[in-house]
Structure formats: structure tokens, C-alpha cells
Design a protein around this motif. Structure first.
Motif, short mmCIF file in Angstrom:
data_model
loop_
_atom_site.label_atom_id
_atom_site.label_comp_id
_atom_site.label_asym_id
_atom_site.label_seq_id
_atom_site.Cartn_x
_atom_site.Cartn_y
_atom_site.Cartn_z
N THR A 204 0.82 -1.20 0.00
CA THR A 204 0.00 0.00 0.00
C THR A 204 0.86 1.26 0.00
O THR A 204 0.42 2.32 -0.43
CB THR A 204 -0.95 0.03 1.21
OG1 THR A 204 -0.18 0.06 2.41
CG2 THR A 204 -1.84 -1.19 1.23
N ALA A 205 2.08 1.16 0.51
CA ALA A 205 2.98 2.31 0.50
C ALA A 205 3.38 2.69 -0.92
O ALA A 205 3.81 3.80 -1.19
CB ALA A 205 4.22 2.02 1.33
N LYS A 206 3.24 1.76 -1.84
CA LYS A 206 3.57 1.99 -3.24
C LYS A 206 2.31 2.23 -4.07
O LYS A 206 2.32 2.14 -5.30
CB LYS A 206 4.34 0.79 -3.79
CG LYS A 206 5.63 0.47 -3.05
CD LYS A 206 6.31 -0.76 -3.64
CE LYS A 206 7.60 -1.10 -2.91
NZ LYS A 206 7.39 -1.49 -1.52
N ASP A 207 1.19 2.50 -3.39
CA ASP A 207 -0.09 2.73 -4.05
C ASP A 207 -0.49 1.56 -4.93
O ASP A 207 -1.06 1.73 -6.01
CB ASP A 207 -0.05 4.02 -4.89
CG ASP A 207 0.16 5.24 -4.02
OD1 ASP A 207 -0.44 5.29 -2.94
OD2 ASP A 207 0.92 6.14 -4.42
N ALA A 208 -0.15 0.37 -4.49
CA ALA A 208 -0.51 -0.84 -5.22
C ALA A 208 -1.47 -1.67 -4.36
O ALA A 208 -1.41 -1.61 -3.14
CB ALA A 208 0.74 -1.66 -5.54
N PRO A 209 -2.35 -2.43 -5.00
CA PRO A 209 -3.25 -3.28 -4.21
C PRO A 209 -2.48 -4.37 -3.48
O PRO A 209 -1.44 -4.83 -3.96
CB PRO A 209 -4.19 -3.88 -5.27
CG PRO A 209 -3.41 -3.82 -6.54
CD PRO A 209 -2.57 -2.59 -6.44
N LEU A 210 -2.98 -4.77 -2.33
CA LEU A 210 -2.34 -5.87 -1.60
C LEU A 210 -2.37 -7.13 -2.46
O LEU A 210 -3.37 -7.44 -3.10
CB LEU A 210 -3.06 -6.13 -0.28
CG LEU A 210 -3.04 -4.97 0.73
CD1 LEU A 210 -3.71 -5.40 2.03
CD2 LEU A 210 -1.63 -4.51 1.01
N ASP A 211 -1.27 -7.85 -2.45
CA ASP A 211 -1.12 -9.00 -3.34
C ASP A 211 -2.07 -10.14 -3.02
O ASP A 211 -2.64 -10.77 -3.92
CB ASP A 211 0.31 -9.54 -3.26
CG ASP A 211 1.30 -8.69 -4.05
OD1 ASP A 211 2.49 -8.83 -3.78
OD2 ASP A 211 0.87 -7.93 -4.93
N LYS A 212 -2.26 -10.44 -1.74
CA LYS A 212 -2.88 -11.70 -1.38
C LYS A 212 -3.92 -11.54 -0.27
O LYS A 212 -3.76 -10.73 0.63
CB LYS A 212 -1.82 -12.69 -0.89
CG LYS A 212 -0.69 -12.95 -1.88
CD LYS A 212 0.43 -13.74 -1.23
CE LYS A 212 1.60 -13.92 -2.19
NZ LYS A 212 2.73 -14.59 -1.55
N ARG A 213 -4.95 -12.35 -0.34
CA ARG A 213 -5.87 -12.50 0.80
C ARG A 213 -5.55 -13.84 1.44
O ARG A 213 -5.90 -14.89 0.92
CB ARG A 213 -7.34 -12.45 0.34
CG ARG A 213 -8.31 -12.58 1.52
CD ARG A 213 -9.70 -12.12 1.14
NE ARG A 213 -10.36 -13.01 0.22
CZ ARG A 213 -11.15 -14.03 0.58
NH1 ARG A 213 -11.37 -14.29 1.85
NH2 ARG A 213 -11.72 -14.79 -0.34
N ILE A 214 -4.88 -13.77 2.58
CA ILE A 214 -4.48 -15.00 3.27
C ILE A 214 -4.98 -15.02 4.72
O ILE A 214 -4.74 -15.99 5.44
CB ILE A 214 -2.95 -15.20 3.23
CG1 ILE A 214 -2.21 -14.04 3.90
CG2 ILE A 214 -2.48 -15.39 1.80
CD1 ILE A 214 -0.70 -14.26 3.98
N ASP A 215 -5.68 -13.96 5.13
CA ASP A 215 -6.25 -13.89 6.49
C ASP A 215 -7.76 -14.01 6.36
O ASP A 215 -8.40 -13.26 5.62
CB ASP A 215 -5.86 -12.57 7.15
CG ASP A 215 -4.35 -12.40 7.23
OD1 ASP A 215 -3.77 -12.81 8.25
OD2 ASP A 215 -3.76 -11.89 6.24
#
Length: 259
Positions: A204-215
């Protein structure tokens, strides 16, 4: 009732003293009834020899109950790591199960499951806290999910949530096994079409979506039949404005519902 799952990220980033008060502040604002923590470490760096969950508990009023189980000891570092469930009321019962670990496993971290039984508006609720093997170790991941589902099948007699850092995406055997066992992925159920990434927060610091849903927060059929007004959201999504740090490399996932 509100149930939170959140990976504390142990001590590996060397910023725990800075992250701790922010975590406690957000928890105080969210007011979960039960908070399931993963990557809880204990070592003698705290003046009172408290583990990470105990340190969080000390900064949050109204949480007298804490159940913690170590999964393994890192002898060379003189630390242990495990799972905790912090809650406003003491569970009516709780148990744990050490998951199978083999010397030839790729992931050398040993795993454990905690499950606690609460009484909500006169109804029982089981909360199972989990942290599965890393994705590179598919064999251990499959054992993790198989053993957890079998254990829950033998003990759960009503509504239940299976929560935690499962180190698995929707394409994994973990997701498939839980789905085939009749559990509902609450995020997918409520936010259909929203990827809902939870890791890693540095993206998110790079204004990119989070890669994975693992939680995840998975609900069994009894929960789906009994719960009303269920919502689920990601939390710890913002950096601490005082330090510029995320609370963890994972986002938390919070479910709210009533019976």
C-alpha cells in the motif's frame, strides 16, 4: 459480537515497541469481543517478562481473559512463538491441538490450533485460531487444514468461526478443503467480487493493491443459520500517523454479528 483475527508479526521488523501502542489504540477503538492473534512471541525483553499478547492486554482495558499456547521454541534465539485469543469475557471452555510436524517439511515452524467456546446471547460460539504452514509447503498445509477440520468436527456443537492467517489464497488446497467441508468464506460471501487483499501491507505504500488475501474468517453452517446482520471488514489499513508504520505486515479482519 465482534471477532478479530490479526497477525502481530512477532519481533522480526525491530519496531515492536513502536507498533505496540498503535495496535492497542486501534483495538480500543474497534472493541472486538474476542481477538485471535497469530505470531505471538515470548522472550525476556519485556521488563515484566510478558509475551506480545500480554503486552497488548496491558494497554487495553476491559480484556481480562487471555489464552496463549506456544507452537514452537526457537532455541537459538531463546524465544517461542504461538497463538493467543484475547477476550472481554472468559471462554466457557478452551482447548488446543498441536498439528503434525515432520523433519522433512519445507516449513520448519511447528503449528498449533487454539479453539475457545464463548456464550453469546445464550448461544455457544466456537472460535478456532489458526496459523498454517507457508504456501511453499503444500503437504504440510494440507495436513494443517485436514487436522483442524477433523478436530472441529469432533468438538463443535453449534455456530463456529475458523479464523487466522492461513497462508493460502482461493486457489489453494486449504481454501478448497474448508469450502468442501461446508464452511463459508465470509469475505467472499459478503464482498463478492472484492479481492480483499490482506498481505503484505508494504504494497500500500507503493499505491498498489495488496497482493494476497491470506487472512480469513470462515463460518460453519450453524453460524450461517443463526447469525444475523453479519458484516466483515479489513482493519489496521492505515499507517500510524505518529510513526509512519503499519501495525503489521498483515491487515486484520473483523467480523460483527448477532444471534
Amino acid at each position: 459480537m465482534k471477532v478479530l483475527t490479526f497477525n502481530l508479526r512477532n519481533y522480526t521488523d525491530d519496531h515492536w515497541d513502536e507498533r505496540l501502542p498503535y495496535i492497542a489504540q486501534v483495538l480500543t477503538d474497534l472493541e472486538p469481543d474476542a481477538a485471535a492473534f497469530q505470531e505471538v512471541r515470548g522472550q525476556n525483553d519485556d521488563p515484566c517478562c510478558r509475551n506480545m499478547a500480554q503486552q497488548v492486554q496491558a494497554l487495553c482495558s476491559g480484556y481480562p481473559s487471555l489464552v496463549t499456547i506456544p507452537a514452537m521454541c526457537y532455541a537459538s534465539q531463546a524465544v517461542w512463538e504461538g497463538l493467543s485469543i484475547l477476550s472481554k469475557t472468559a471462554p466457557a471452555d478452551w482447548l488446543y491441538q498441536q498439528l503434525t510436524w515432520r523433519k522433512d517439511d519445507i516449513d520448519q515452524n511447528r503449528r498449533v490450533m487454539i479453539w475457545a467456546k464463548y456464550v453469546v446471547d445464550g448461544r455457544p460460539l466456537w472460535v478456532s485460531n489458526n496459523h498454517f504452514a507457508v504456501p511453499d509447503d503444500a503437504a504440510q498445509q494440507k495436513r494443517n487444514v485436514t487436522e483442524v477440520l477433523a478436530a472441529l468436527d469432533s468438538i463443535v456443537g453449534g455456530p463456529a468461526l475458523l479464523v487466522g492467517d492461513l497462508n493460502a489464497t482461493q486457489e489453494s488446497v486449504v481454501w478448497s478443503k474448508i469450502d468442501e467441508a461446508g464452511w463459508t468464506d465470509l469475505w467472499e460471501e459478503i464482498h463478492d467480487g472484492d479481492a480483499g487483499g490482506t498481505y503484505p501491507t508494504e504494497r500500500t505504500a507503493k499505491d498498489a493493491p495488496l497482493d494476497k488475501r491470506i487472512d480469513y474468517q470462515w463460518a460453519n453452517a450453524a453460524f450461517m443459520n443463526a447469525a444475523t446482520g453479519t458484516t466483515i471488514e479489513r482493519v489496521f489499513t492505515e499507517k500510524d500517523p505518529k510513526t509512519g508504520l503499519f501495525a503489521s505486515d498483515h491487515l486484520g479482519v473483523l467480523t460483527e454479528f448477532a444471534f
